[in-house]
Design an enzyme around this catalytic site. Structure first.
Site, short mmCIF file in Angstrom:
data_model
loop_
_atom_site.label_atom_id
_atom_site.label_comp_id
_atom_site.label_asym_id
_atom_site.label_seq_id
_atom_site.Cartn_x
_atom_site.Cartn_y
_atom_site.Cartn_z
N CYS A 1 -0.33 6.80 -11.11
CA CYS A 1 0.45 7.67 -10.21
C CYS A 1 1.71 8.19 -10.88
O CYS A 1 2.38 7.45 -11.59
CB CYS A 1 0.92 6.88 -8.99
SG CYS A 1 -0.40 6.21 -8.04
N ARG B 1 -6.00 16.02 -0.74
CA ARG B 1 -5.34 14.72 -0.60
C ARG B 1 -3.85 14.82 -0.91
O ARG B 1 -3.04 14.10 -0.39
CB ARG B 1 -6.03 13.78 -1.58
CG ARG B 1 -5.58 12.35 -1.60
CD ARG B 1 -6.50 11.63 -2.58
NE ARG B 1 -6.23 10.23 -2.69
CZ ARG B 1 -7.18 9.31 -2.78
NH1 ARG B 1 -8.44 9.64 -2.74
NH2 ARG B 1 -6.88 8.05 -2.94
P1 XMP Z 1 -4.03 1.16 -9.19
O1 XMP Z 1 -2.66 0.65 -9.53
O2 XMP Z 1 -4.91 0.11 -8.62
O3 XMP Z 1 -3.78 2.23 -8.04
O4 XMP Z 1 -4.65 1.86 -10.36
C1 XMP Z 1 -4.83 2.87 -7.36
C2 XMP Z 1 -4.26 3.62 -6.18
O5 XMP Z 1 -3.41 4.68 -6.61
C3 XMP Z 1 -3.43 5.74 -5.65
N1 XMP Z 1 -3.69 6.99 -6.38
C4 XMP Z 1 -2.73 7.87 -6.73
N2 XMP Z 1 -1.41 7.90 -6.46
N3 XMP Z 1 -1.23 9.90 -7.72
C5 XMP Z 1 -0.65 8.93 -6.95
O6 XMP Z 1 0.57 8.98 -6.73
C6 XMP Z 1 -2.55 9.92 -8.03
O7 XMP Z 1 -3.03 10.80 -8.73
C7 XMP Z 1 -3.34 8.87 -7.50
N4 XMP Z 1 -4.67 8.59 -7.56
C8 XMP Z 1 -4.84 7.44 -6.87
C9 XMP Z 1 -4.50 5.42 -4.64
O8 XMP Z 1 -3.87 4.93 -3.48
C10 XMP Z 1 -5.31 4.35 -5.36
O9 XMP Z 1 -6.00 3.49 -4.48
#
Ligand code: XMP
Length: 521
Positions: A345, A440
């Site tokens: 993120c 999203r």
């Molecule tokens: P982890 O830390 O497990 O996080 O890799 C997965 C979660 O991150 C969120 N997610 C995003 N958040 N930009 C964001 O700010 C993104 O591009 C993005 N893609 C996923 C999502 O909640 C996921 O479960």
């Protein structure tokens, strides 16, 4: 013997329950590594701890771990592996709606004992036709029931005659005739078809398939000995697969708050799609967006709640009590908490918003308790200790990065300088938004260069099977519970006491002053 009251009081000055600790730290938002949990007197062995959790009425998991609805994490293979281990996979929505339906069907139709629509052949086909069918559909089996054009059972084509040397023979010449095929009537299966079939296979040495027929001898199902054995083994496992009442694996799917060309919520399309998901047996849908405290998400949840009163709904993502109350009021059962903690993120950097995860979880969990909804800690988890901390304030965790390197995650393994990796990208990364996830992040479906991505494209080291990764995580969670004397997750939430960790304390927590030869696993 339990600690005395006096020393309890003394400990309490340093290690505080959530109700004291988080308000006392209200001016500083904290995440996993900022805190540590104090141990407590324990009579609980890690291996005896229970990890089952309830996400919504009637929706129970045997471990509190969910794989994220991301296009480099969860499709049917991952969802099957998660459910077989007692957890849940949320199938992402960065694919055509029809494809998402098939992904859900694959999970729901995975081995569940009674195959209700077995693949069959007809007496007029040749063995060559059957071999071609196996090749084309990549079937891993070669025994087929044989039925006539009305679906009536004619016999069984056994795998040992499905060989190229018999290619020109007709199925009718090679089959075992109906009179010698073992069958059971639908109505004789009773409440526990697996137990019935298990008994049958024990009593009939060498028979590995049991066909199910109706009163008119039409084929209506098939039970194989290998499935029965797998399921019987599961019943003895500590963490059983997560299954629905009909013994199908649990499966979740993400949906977006889709808008039409005029920018209005496309209610008809959302309802159609979720209706089709429900028909395929989906157990829970997740209205997944980066900003859940918004009209679009609230309206989507309301539309779904009205149309599907019993369907469990996850909604998110949020980080405030007001947002939890809002989504609960719209009809959500479980709320995803996490804005910007994810490993891919960049929301906090790009948009300057988001809250470190432990503070966000505390704030949201208190509103959730009032509203009787559950909290899912979504993002930022890199180790089992983070999960233990998250579970002191939530009912389950959602992980992306931890599973993205697994065999079951979508995508190919690439080799770079002798090491194996898999691609992992944020759903708000430019590439993922281009592939469809722009809604999203509140952008139009075809983002141009002007759109600011909120995620990166990255690589994760390939890490083998989900079973292995989950075994490590579960071991860590159980250890943490043992240290806190918590026999189950509800006790973990009640017993947790926290303290802050200094930067030196953090360094002390990881291996230090050694030359590391091997990591823990
Ligand atoms: P982890 O830390 O497990 O996080 O890799 C997965 C979660 O991150 C969120 N997610 C995003 N958040 N930009 C964001 O700010 C993104 O591009 C993005 N893609 C996923 C999502 O909640 C996921 O479960």
């Amino acid at each position: 013997m339990a600690a005395t009251r006096q020393s309890d009081n003394f400990d309490g000055q340093f290690y505080q329950p959530a109700e004291q600790f988080f308000p006392a730290n209200s001016r500083l938002a904290l995440t996993f590594d900022d805190i540590t949990l104090a141990t407590l007197y324990s009579e609980i062995l890690p291996r005896d701890t229970q990890l089952d959790t309830t996400l919504a009425e009637g929706l129970h998991l045997n471990i509190p771990v969910i794989s994220s609805d991301m296009d480099t994490v969860t499709e049917s293979r991952m969802a099957i592996a998660m459910a077989l281990n007692g957890g849940l996979g949320l199938i992402h929505y960065n694919m055509p709606e029809r494809q998402q339906l098939s992904e859900v069907s694959r999970v729901k139709n995975h081995v569940h004992g009674l195959i209700q629509e077995p693949i069959k052949v007809s007496p007029g086909q040749s063995i060559g036709d059957v071999l071609a069918l196996i090749e084309q559909k990549k079937f891993g089996f070669s025994t087929f029931p044989v039925v006539d054009e009305k679906g009536k059972l004619v016999g069984l084509l056994s795998g040992h005659v499905v060989k190229p040397r018999y290619a020109k023979k007709k199925v009718s010449e090679a089959l075992t005739p109906r009179s010698q095929v073992h069958t059971v009537k639908n109505k004789e299966l009773g409440k526990d078809p697996i137990a019935r079939a298990d008994k049958f296979f024990t009593e009939h040495i060498g028979i590995h398939k049991l066909l199910v027929v109706d009163d008119h001898d039409h084929l209506s199902g098939l039970i194989t000995m290998s499935d029965v054995e797998r399921i019987t083994q599961e019943r003895n496992a500590q963490f059983k697969p997560a299954r629905d009442a009909r013994f199908h694996l649990l499966c979740g799917a993400a949906v977006s708050a889709t808008r039409n060309a005029f920018g209005e919520l496309d209610r008809a399309r959302i309802l159609n799609h979720v209706g089709a998901l429900v028909e395929r047996g989906v157990d829970i849908v997740a209205v997944s967006t980066a900003h859940g405290h918004s009209k679009g998400v609230g309206d989507t949840v309301k539309v779904l709640r009205d149309a599907f009163p019993k369907l469990p709904i996850i909604a998110g993502n949020v980080t405030s009590a007001a947002a939890v109350e809002f989504l609960a009021g719209c009809g959500a059962n479980a709320i995803k908490v996490g804005q910007g903690p994810g490993s891919i993120c960049t929301t906090r950097i790009v948009a300057g918003v988001g809250i470190p995860q432990m503070t966000a979880l505390y704030v949201c969990s208190r509103a959730a308790a009032k509203k009787k909804v559950t909290i899912l800690a979504d993002g930022g988890i890199t180790k089992s200790g983070d999960i233990v901390k998250a579970l002191t304030l939530s009912q389950a965790v959602i992980c992306g990065g931890i599973f993205a390197g697994c065999n079951e995650a979508p995508g190919e393994v690439v080799e770079i300088s002798g090491k194996l990796y898999k691609q992992y990208r944020g759903m708000g990364s430019f590439a993922a938004m281009k592939a469809g996830s722009a809604a999203r992040y509140g952008h139009l479906p075809n983002p141009t260069q002007k759109v600011a991505p909120e995620g990166v494209e990255a690589l994760k080291e390939a890490c083998g099977a989900v079973d292995r990764v989950l075994a490590q995580l579960i071991g860590g969670i159980q250890s943490g519970m043992g240290y806190l004397g918590a026999a189950n997750l509800s006790q973990l939430r009640d017993k947790a006491r926290y303290t802050r960790v200094s930067p030196a304390g953090m360094r002390e927590a990881a291996p230090h002053d050694v030359v590391e030869l091997k990591t823990g696993n």
